[in-house]
Motif scaffolding. Structure first.
Motif, PDB file in Angstrom:
ATOM      1  N   GLU A  71       0.832  -1.202   0.000  1.00 53.71           N
ATOM      2  CA  GLU A  71       0.000   0.000   0.000  1.00 53.71           C
ATOM      3  C   GLU A  71       0.869   1.255   0.000  1.00 53.71           C
ATOM      4  OE1 GLU A  71      -3.852   1.833   2.342  1.00 53.71           O
ATOM      5  OE2 GLU A  71      -2.727   0.202   3.263  1.00 53.71           O
ATOM      6  N   GLY A  72       0.521   2.215  -0.874  1.00 51.09           N
ATOM      7  CA  GLY A  72       1.255   3.467  -0.955  1.00 51.09           C
ATOM      8  C   GLY A  72       2.608   3.354  -1.633  1.00 51.09           C
ATOM      9  N   PHE A  73       2.928   2.167  -2.160  1.00 53.72           N
ATOM     10  CA  PHE A  73       4.229   1.971  -2.804  1.00 53.72           C
ATOM     11  C   PHE A  73       4.056   1.404  -4.202  1.00 53.72           C
ATOM     12  CE2 PHE A  73       8.419  -0.630  -2.653  1.00 53.72           C
ATOM     13  CZ  PHE A  73       9.075   0.296  -3.430  1.00 53.72           C
ATOM     14  N   MET A  74       3.853   0.071  -4.329  1.00 56.91           N
ATOM     15  CA  MET A  74       3.786  -0.515  -5.664  1.00 56.91           C
ATOM     16  C   MET A  74       3.130  -1.891  -5.640  1.00 56.91           C
ATOM     17  SD  MET A  74       6.136  -3.146  -5.981  1.00 56.91           S
ATOM     18  CE  MET A  74       6.553  -3.916  -4.439  1.00 56.91           C
ATOM     19  N   SER A 113      11.901   9.756 -13.264  1.00 52.39           N
ATOM     20  CA  SER A 113      11.580   9.562 -11.854  1.00 52.39           C
ATOM     21  C   SER A 113      10.474   8.518 -11.674  1.00 52.39           C
ATOM     22  CB  SER A 113      11.135  10.891 -11.246  1.00 52.39           C
ATOM     23  OG  SER A 113      10.895  10.740  -9.866  1.00 52.39           O
ATOM     24  N   PHE A 114      10.567   7.766 -10.601  1.00 50.25           N
ATOM     25  CA  PHE A 114       9.544   6.774 -10.264  1.00 50.25           C
ATOM     26  C   PHE A 114       8.342   7.476  -9.632  1.00 50.25           C
ATOM     27  CE2 PHE A 114      12.840   3.722 -11.065  1.00 50.25           C
ATOM     28  CZ  PHE A 114      12.139   2.620 -11.521  1.00 50.25           C
ATOM     29  N   PRO A 142      10.907   8.300  -5.230  1.00 48.68           N
ATOM     30  CA  PRO A 142      12.160   8.833  -5.777  1.00 48.68           C
ATOM     31  C   PRO A 142      13.414   8.103  -5.295  1.00 48.68           C
ATOM     32  CG  PRO A 142      11.201  10.357  -4.180  1.00 48.68           C
ATOM     33  CD  PRO A 142      10.185   9.291  -4.422  1.00 48.68           C
ATOM     34  N   PHE A 143      13.324   7.375  -4.195  1.00 40.93           N
ATOM     35  CA  PHE A 143      14.466   6.610  -3.698  1.00 40.93           C
ATOM     36  C   PHE A 143      14.843   5.470  -4.648  1.00 40.93           C
ATOM     37  CE2 PHE A 143      10.520   5.180  -1.852  1.00 40.93           C
ATOM     38  CZ  PHE A 143      10.528   3.803  -2.076  1.00 40.93           C
ATOM     39  N   GLY A 146      17.410   5.834 -10.483  1.00 40.34           N
ATOM     40  CA  GLY A 146      18.784   5.451 -10.759  1.00 40.34           C
ATOM     41  C   GLY A 146      19.180   4.104 -10.170  1.00 40.34           C
ATOM     42  N   GLN A 147      18.221   3.408  -9.557  1.00 40.11           N
ATOM     43  CA  GLN A 147      18.489   2.111  -8.945  1.00 40.11           C
ATOM     44  C   GLN A 147      17.782   0.968  -9.687  1.00 40.11           C
ATOM     45  OE1 GLN A 147      20.586   1.995  -6.183  1.00 40.11           O
ATOM     46  NE2 GLN A 147      20.802   4.169  -6.645  1.00 40.11           N
ATOM     47  N   TYR A 148      16.694   1.317 -10.382  1.00 43.28           N
ATOM     48  CA  TYR A 148      15.886   0.341 -11.117  1.00 43.28           C
ATOM     49  C   TYR A 148      15.612   0.898 -12.502  1.00 43.28           C
ATOM     50  CZ  TYR A 148      15.163  -2.136  -6.754  1.00 43.28           C
ATOM     51  OH  TYR A 148      15.369  -2.850  -5.605  1.00 43.28           O
ATOM     52  N   THR A 149      15.393   0.010 -13.458  1.00 44.07           N
ATOM     53  CA  THR A 149      15.137   0.410 -14.842  1.00 44.07           C
ATOM     54  C   THR A 149      13.666   0.771 -15.022  1.00 44.07           C
ATOM     55  OG1 THR A 149      16.924  -0.995 -15.675  1.00 44.07           O
ATOM     56  CG2 THR A 149      15.197  -0.381 -17.243  1.00 44.07           C
TER      57      THR A 149
END
Length: 188
Positions: A71-74, A113-114, A142-143, A146-149
């Motif tokens: 929840e609130g993420f993905m 940006s995610f 945003p964390f 640059g860490q995931y495609t």
């Protein structure tokens, strides 16, 4: 210079003429929830887009569950090895541990940006391990930049994404009957 990169990244997210996409029909315990349309960003992550469209064209994603939903993420799905709900011996406890028969891919990081609705490739701790699993962002993360495609963006059906059954287990693990991708087709 940073503003120019951001503007360019936003232009790519807005879609490209002739770009491939995915159309995902989502269902769960109560039946069909609806369809999610995703524009794939071929210019940003060409190897990942080719992998996703090849797997979708082969029908590999049909019946694959959303195994991790926070929840609130993905919402994460795409484990064609262990996540196919109709496969003999399907075990929800293994969903999310596999990939596909295709090779893992080198990271294709970008300046995108995610944000809500962005689709990214899941991976292990090795940045060059993206294979078949992907996730859709409920809210900005945003964390992850640059860490995931980044591979795409939802253009229609975020209301359907918002209805995906939430995980209640450890690390967003879905308990009981998960929602699934009934069909995944490639669009032009």
């Amino acid at each position: 210079m940073r503003n120019l990169l951001t503007a360019g990244a936003l232009a790519l997210l807005a879609g490209q003429a002739g770009a491939a996409g995915l159309e995902i029909t989502v269902a769960g315990e109560g039946g069909e929830k609806g369809t999610v349309s995703i524009d794939l960003l071929e210019d940003v992550a060409p190897k990942h887009v080719e992998q996703l469209t090849a797997l979708a064209s082969d029908g590999a994603y049909d019946g694959v569950v959303f195994h991790r939903v926070i929840e609130g993420f993905m919402a994460q799905t795409g484990d064609v090895q262990y996540g196919a709900s109709g496969a003999e011996g399907f075990d929800m406890r293994r969903a999310g541990m596999g990939g596909s028969e295709r090779p893992d891919l080198p990271a294709e990081f970008s300046d995108i940006s995610f944000d809500r609705g962005v689709v990214g490739m899941a991976r292990s701790q090795n940045p060059n391990s993206g294979n078949s699993q992907f996730f859709i962002m409920f809210e900005p993360g945003p964390f992850l930049n640059g860490q995931y495609t980044v591979v795409g963006r939802v253009t229609e059906g975020m209301d359907v994404v918002d209805q995906i059954k939430l995980g209640e287990g450890r690390n967003g693990e879905v308990m009981g009957e998960p929602d699934r991708m009934v069909s995944v087709t490639v669009t032009d």
